[in-house]
Design a protein around this motif. Structure first.
Motif, PDB file in Angstrom:
ATOM      1  N   ALA A 107      -2.152   5.117  -6.173  1.00  7.81           N
ATOM      2  CA  ALA A 107      -1.549   6.410  -5.834  1.00  7.81           C
ATOM      3  C   ALA A 107      -0.467   6.247  -4.774  1.00  7.81           C
ATOM      4  N   ALA A 108      -0.636   5.240  -3.927  1.00  9.28           N
ATOM      5  CA  ALA A 108       0.316   5.064  -2.833  1.00  9.28           C
ATOM      6  C   ALA A 108       1.582   4.330  -3.257  1.00  9.28           C
ATOM      7  N   TYR A 109       1.507   3.543  -4.315  1.00  7.10           N
ATOM      8  CA  TYR A 109       2.654   2.693  -4.640  1.00  7.10           C
ATOM      9  C   TYR A 109       3.228   2.889  -6.037  1.00  7.10           C
TER      10      TYR A 109
ATOM     11  N   ARG B 132       2.645   8.558  -5.295  1.00 11.49           N
ATOM     12  CA  ARG B 132       3.814   8.736  -4.456  1.00 11.49           C
ATOM     13  C   ARG B 132       4.986   7.907  -4.963  1.00 11.49           C
TER      14      ARG B 132
ATOM     15  N   ASN C 272       8.619   2.770  -3.029  1.00 14.36           N
ATOM     16  CA  ASN C 272       9.796   3.108  -2.250  1.00 14.36           C
ATOM     17  C   ASN C 272      11.064   2.769  -3.039  1.00 14.36           C
TER      18      ASN C 272
ATOM     19  N   VAL D 263      12.858  -4.944  11.581  1.00 17.72           N
ATOM     20  CA  VAL D 263      13.275  -3.714  10.916  1.00 17.72           C
ATOM     21  C   VAL D 263      12.520  -3.530   9.617  1.00 17.72           C
TER      22      VAL D 263
ATOM     23  N   ASP E 264       9.072  -4.504   7.945  1.00 17.81           N
ATOM     24  CA  ASP E 264       7.769  -5.142   7.838  1.00 17.81           C
ATOM     25  C   ASP E 264       6.761  -4.152   7.250  1.00 17.81           C
TER      26      ASP E 264
ATOM     27  N   GLU F 280      14.391  10.324   2.953  1.00 16.06           N
ATOM     28  CA  GLU F 280      15.012   9.007   3.105  1.00 16.06           C
ATOM     29  C   GLU F 280      16.073   8.774   2.046  1.00 16.06           C
ATOM     30  N   PRO F 281      17.263   9.317   2.259  1.00 14.08           N
ATOM     31  CA  PRO F 281      18.314   9.049   1.275  1.00 14.08           C
ATOM     32  C   PRO F 281      18.636   7.562   1.247  1.00 14.08           C
TER      33      PRO F 281
ATOM     34  N   ASP G  96      21.396   5.677   7.316  1.00 13.33           N
ATOM     35  CA  ASP G  96      20.785   6.701   6.462  1.00 13.33           C
ATOM     36  C   ASP G  96      19.538   7.309   7.076  1.00 13.33           C
TER      37      ASP G  96
ATOM     38  N   LYS H 271      17.477  10.170  12.168  1.00 16.14           N
ATOM     39  CA  LYS H 271      17.217  11.609  12.270  1.00 16.14           C
ATOM     40  C   LYS H 271      16.377  11.861  13.528  1.00 16.14           C
TER      41      LYS H 271
ATOM     42  N   LEU I 204      19.685   0.300  15.244  1.00 13.92           N
ATOM     43  CA  LEU I 204      18.760   0.043  14.140  1.00 13.92           C
ATOM     44  C   LEU I 204      17.679   1.107  14.175  1.00 13.92           C
TER      45      LEU I 204
ATOM     46  N   LYS J  19      13.998   1.964  13.450  1.00 12.52           N
ATOM     47  CA  LYS J  19      12.727   1.311  13.143  1.00 12.52           C
ATOM     48  C   LYS J  19      11.832   2.313  12.460  1.00 12.52           C
ATOM     49  N   CYS J  20      11.309   1.891  11.354  1.00 11.99           N
ATOM     50  CA  CYS J  20      10.595   2.835  10.515  1.00 11.99           C
ATOM     51  C   CYS J  20       9.368   2.119   9.980  1.00 11.99           C
ATOM     52  N   PRO J  21       8.300   2.053  10.778  1.00 12.58           N
ATOM     53  CA  PRO J  21       7.176   1.212  10.364  1.00 12.58           C
ATOM     54  C   PRO J  21       6.547   1.664   9.055  1.00 12.58           C
TER      55      PRO J  21
ATOM     56  N   ARG K 161       8.146   2.523   6.467  1.00 10.37           N
ATOM     57  CA  ARG K 161       9.128   2.463   5.398  1.00 10.37           C
ATOM     58  C   ARG K 161       8.573   1.926   4.075  1.00 10.37           C
ATOM     59  N   TYR K 162       7.885   0.811   4.163  1.00 13.99           N
ATOM     60  CA  TYR K 162       7.355   0.246   2.920  1.00 13.99           C
ATOM     61  C   TYR K 162       5.854   0.470   2.805  1.00 13.99           C
ATOM     62  N   GLU K 163       5.339   1.279   3.715  1.00 18.60           N
ATOM     63  CA  GLU K 163       3.899   1.493   3.716  1.00 18.60           C
ATOM     64  C   GLU K 163       3.610   2.703   2.837  1.00 18.60           C
ATOM     65  N   GLY K 164       2.818   2.515   1.817  1.00 20.80           N
ATOM     66  CA  GLY K 164       2.569   3.610   0.894  1.00 20.80           C
ATOM     67  C   GLY K 164       1.703   4.679   1.520  1.00 20.80           C
ATOM     68  N   GLU K 165       1.933   5.889   1.104  1.00 22.44           N
ATOM     69  CA  GLU K 165       1.049   6.968   1.535  1.00 22.44           C
ATOM     70  C   GLU K 165       0.582   7.671   0.274  1.00 22.44           C
ATOM     71  N   VAL K 166      -0.620   8.189   0.349  1.00 23.41           N
ATOM     72  CA  VAL K 166      -1.123   8.918  -0.803  1.00 23.41           C
ATOM     73  C   VAL K 166      -0.682  10.367  -0.666  1.00 23.41           C
TER      74      VAL K 166
END
Lengths: 658, 155
Positions: A72-74, A161, A164, A304, A306, A589-590, B96, B99, B123, B125-127, B129-134
């Motif tokens: 669901a998350a990915y 979701r 990304n 930036v 991780d 997140e554009p 991008d 904000k 820069l 920092k967006c921890p 960013r690649y972390e999925g959320e349900v």
């Protein structure tokens, strides 16, 4: 449910791995082959257990089973099938499972390859080492970072979701598995090294047996790094391909040392020297692969890009510490056995010494990169102040090292083993040196004054000429001996003396990579400007005119596209369309889709950086000279590496040893 | 001198050279990494040198002059009070993901007298960013973005 079976299967793999360790040790102690055979079957079984668990997770992605939190998350329904599959390694849990999957596949393959091996006592020890590593990842994937967590029934979303959008590119489907399995690949030579240390079978057998594994790991780790650079350039929209970010450095360091190792093992194979050094290298490489896996997930360093901070840090630190203590302890314990007594280096001017220099420089590069990456932690530990070093540090320190490495690449093949004669040197060096000097003069005459760039280009010319000479000589020799035409002779060289001439293909790729990297870091031009419709901006000899703005509605995103006319020296050559996208599920997140006008000479890279409600745009344009040679070089090097990996087939003994 | 010793000496020279390179690199391009509070308290130590800071962009403080590529905003420490802030000015393209309330890492120079940080790099920092959320069960996808007024569809 299938995924529940997958989870059970994963849980069962852990006791099985413990069994393999026990059976191997009993087999060795009692000198009873039956236990070793049983251990080997255990390794196959683990491969099936972990393979089945992974299959159920892949399947969950494909059938959109959103009752699984990870899915669901990915993933989401509308996601392309290949992005559904690559979502498997999109997150922390899945990527660790993927690591483990690689390890079990490679272990099973290795065990199968050596199933008839009865002459070497060290094979069962490799099972022990590999299964200890497997145990660690099994503990992680079953207990701390479990990918098979179910959502409570009330919380199951109708749709996931989704991955990304930044990760929804082809490079990102291949980059993580290449990197991860590149890491994993080094577990095999490491296991053999430790097994050789324990069993005291310290000749070059373990190296010969793992040569192809090392090459495989080196090639795909290299490919993974290049793909990461390609992705950063294409997708991240800052115009560069490498930022010396901790995450990038983490995968670069083991690759550098593996490059050193690939060269230094040749000396052990030929001269039975450098045994301690090779052991040291492979242990450090293995440690760095675990360290790299850890660093990306730890949140220890400011990066930036991780994964989120997770609580697995202590597990990794304990595992790394234990492995390092045992490995280096063994190395120390066997130190006297490893020291080669009868052979020594004979001359500075010999193939061996250029290999040694190459090793020192690569180690220096890895050390400098490590130091720069870890410096915030080191400085805070010793001085209490956090001090960081950025790209300027790496440029300053690594550039001279890279250039030294480049010139050695050219010199090395020209020098014979043991000791080269003066005549031989004269004969070999006149032409490449001449071409190098001519290149320098031409570059100076064209107005170039950047010292490092001039050195890089002229050294590249030197190396390419030396490689060309090598091919020419080989072809001429075959022509004389066998009367073959030049094309056939070339093909036969590549076929019959694969290690040598295939190796040169890799070198050519690396040189092209140097040329591309030099051009696109030293001679970059960029300009950013805010434009209203009809206005123009200049970058180098290009002029961009903002013609129009339009919207594009797609099922999964909404995009704004701007149309820019490209004029070169006053003549319209193209229209380009950079865009900005808002994915439905990530409206906050554009992402920017860069417009690229590629050519072998240079890329024009145009980014729609900003967008106002009244239609005013901000455009950033970058000219990246020669950058495509980087990708071409990367492809050539990877092809060379893969070629060296092909099975050798039927061939007369001894013909490969040149 | 024995041959192996000769090699050892040569090796040591190279190793020393590399260590020297690294040492000079750190000396010349190392910068302090500070929080906003540390910067305000400790700026005298910088003596005009560049510094890297991290902080949270304060909501409502952003002034974005797009025409002149001039972005100004205030940052504070994530857990610090709004009153302890630094004004940042950045004359380049806005990333991008920039904000209000995001964490940023900045490099540049601090002008303590005006409490102004002139950033050369920004820069985000967006921890996560690649972390999925349900997504929540009642999640409705596709809140349409209305980016530009009166824009026509391309196809």
């Amino acid at each position: 449910m299938l995924t529940d079976l997958g989870r059970i299967s994963l849980i069962l793999a852990l006791p099985m791995a413990v069994y393999v360790i026990a059976a191997s040790i009993i087999g060795i102690k009692k000198k009873d082959l039956r236990f070793v055979v049983s251990a080997r079957r255990g390794i196959y079984a683990i491969f099936f257990l972990v393979g089945f668990a992974s299959f159920t997770l892949f399947n969950a992605f494909i059938i959109d089973d959103f009752s699984l939190k990870y899915v669901a998350a990915y993933s989401e329904r509308s996601q392309n099938i290949h992005y559904k599959i690559s979502a498997f390694w999109g997150g922390n849990e899945g990527s660790l499972l993927f690591w483990l999957l690689g390890l079990t596949i490679f272990s099973a393959l290795m065990a199968f390859q050596n199933r008839k091996e009865k002459n070497h006592r060290f094979i069962p020890y490799t099972y022990v080492v590999l299964m200890i590593i497997a145990c660690f990842f099994l503990v992680l994937t079953t207990y701390t970072t479990n990918a098979f967590v179910h959502l409570p029934p009330d919380y199951i979303p109708p749709d996931g979701r989704g991955l990304n959008p930044m990760l929804q590119t082809y490079a990102m489907t291949i980059h993580p598995p290449a990197l991860l399995w590149g890491y994993v690949g080094f577990s095999i030579p490491f296991a053999f090294a430790i097994a050789a240390l324990i069993s005291r079978e310290l000749d070059a057998v373990w190296i010969k047996k793992t040569r192809r594994w090392t090459l495989f790991a080196w090639t795909i780790l290299g490919a993974g790094n290049i793909l990461g650079a390609w992705w950063a350039y294409d997708e991240l929209g800052w115009g560069g391909f490498w930022a010396w970010d901790p995450v990038e450095n983490a995968s670069f360091m083991p690759w550098l040392l593996a490059t050193a190792y690939l060269h230094s093992v040749m000396i052990q194979e030929r001269r039975n020297m450098l045994k301690v050094w090779n052991m040291f290298l492979i242990i450090v490489i293995f440690s760095l692969t675990i360290f790299g896996t850890f660093l990306v997930r730890s949140g220890v360093l400011q990066s930036v890009h991780d994964f989120g901070v997770s609580e697995m840090g202590p597990y990794f630190i304990v595992f790394m510490a234990i492995m390092a203590i045992i490995s280096f302890g063994l190395l120390f314990y066997r130190f006297d056995d490893l020291r080669s007594t009868n052979n020594q280096l004979e001359s500075f001017i010999s193939r061996e010494s250029t290999f040694l220099l190459n090793n020192l420089i690569l180690l220096g590069l890895a050390f400098a990169t490590f130091w720069g990456t870890m410096f915030p932690l080191i400085s805070e530990l010793f001085t209490g102040n956090k001090i960081t070093v950025g790209p300027p540090f790496f440029a300053q320190v690594n550039t001279p090292l890279f250039l030294t490495l480049l010139i050695i690449t050219g010199i090395c093949p020209l020098i014979g083993w043991r000791k080269a004669s003066v005549d031989n040197l004269k004969k070999n060096f006149i032409l490449p040196t001449l071409i190098m000097v001519i290149t320098i003069i031409l570059l100076l005459a064209s107005g170039m004054r950047h010292v490092y760039a001039i050195l890089s280009f002229s050294f590249s010319a030197f190396v390419l000429v030396t490689i060309g000479m090598e091919y020419y000589r080989g072809i001429r020799a075959r022509k004389k001996l066998k009367g073959e035409g030049p094309l056939k002779a070339l093909a036969m060289l590549l076929l019959k003396q694969r290690r040598r001439y295939g190796g040169y293909v890799v070198h050519i790729g690396i040189v092209l990579l140097f040329i591309g990297a030099t051009g696109s870091t030293v001679f970059v031009k960029e300009n950013a400007k805010s434009l209203r419709k009809g206005e123009s901006m200049k970058i180098g000899q290009y002029t961009l005119t903002y013609d129009d703005i339009k919207a594009r509605e797609k099922p999964s995103y909404y995009a704004v596209v701007v149309f820019l006319s490209v004029f070169k020296d006053g003549i319209k050559v193209d229209t380009i369309e950079p865009e900005k996208r808002w994915y439905n599920k990530f409206p906050e997140e554009p992402t920017s889709e860069v417009a690229l006008k590629r050519s072998l000479k240079e890329d024009l890279f145009v980014l729609l950086a900003g967008l106002e409600r009244d239609g005013t745009i901000t455009v950033k344009g970058i000219i990246n000279p020669l950058i495509n040679w980087m990708w071409i070089g990367g492809i050539v090097a990877v092809i060379g590496g893969l070629y060296l990996l092909l099975p050798e087939g039927r061939r007369k003994k001894g013909s490969s040893n040149v | 001198m024995k041959k192996n010793q000769k090699f050892l000496v040569a090796g040591i020279i190279i190793v020393v050279a590399i260590i020297y390179l690294v040492f000079m690199g750190v000396k010349e391009s190392g910068v302090y990494f500070m929080t906003v509070a540390e910067l305000k308290a400790d700026h005298s130590r910088l003596a005009g040198e560049g510094v890297r800071i991290s902080g949270t962009v304060i909501d409502g403080s952003i002034e974005d002059d797009v025409r002149n590529l001039n972005l100004n905003f205030n940052i504070k420490d994530e857990d610090g009070p709004d009153s302890s802030f630094v004004r940042v000015t950045y004359k380049d393209v806005k990333p991008d993901s920039f904000k209000p309330d995001v964490q940023v890492i900045l490099e540049g120079k601090y002008d303590a007298a005006n409490n102004l940080f002139k950033a050369t790099t920004l820069l985000v920092k967006c921890p996560s960013r690649y972390e999925g959320e349900v997504p929540p069960p009642d999640y409705k996808p596709g809140s349409k973005v209305d980016a530009v007024e009166g824009i026509k569809n391309a196809d």
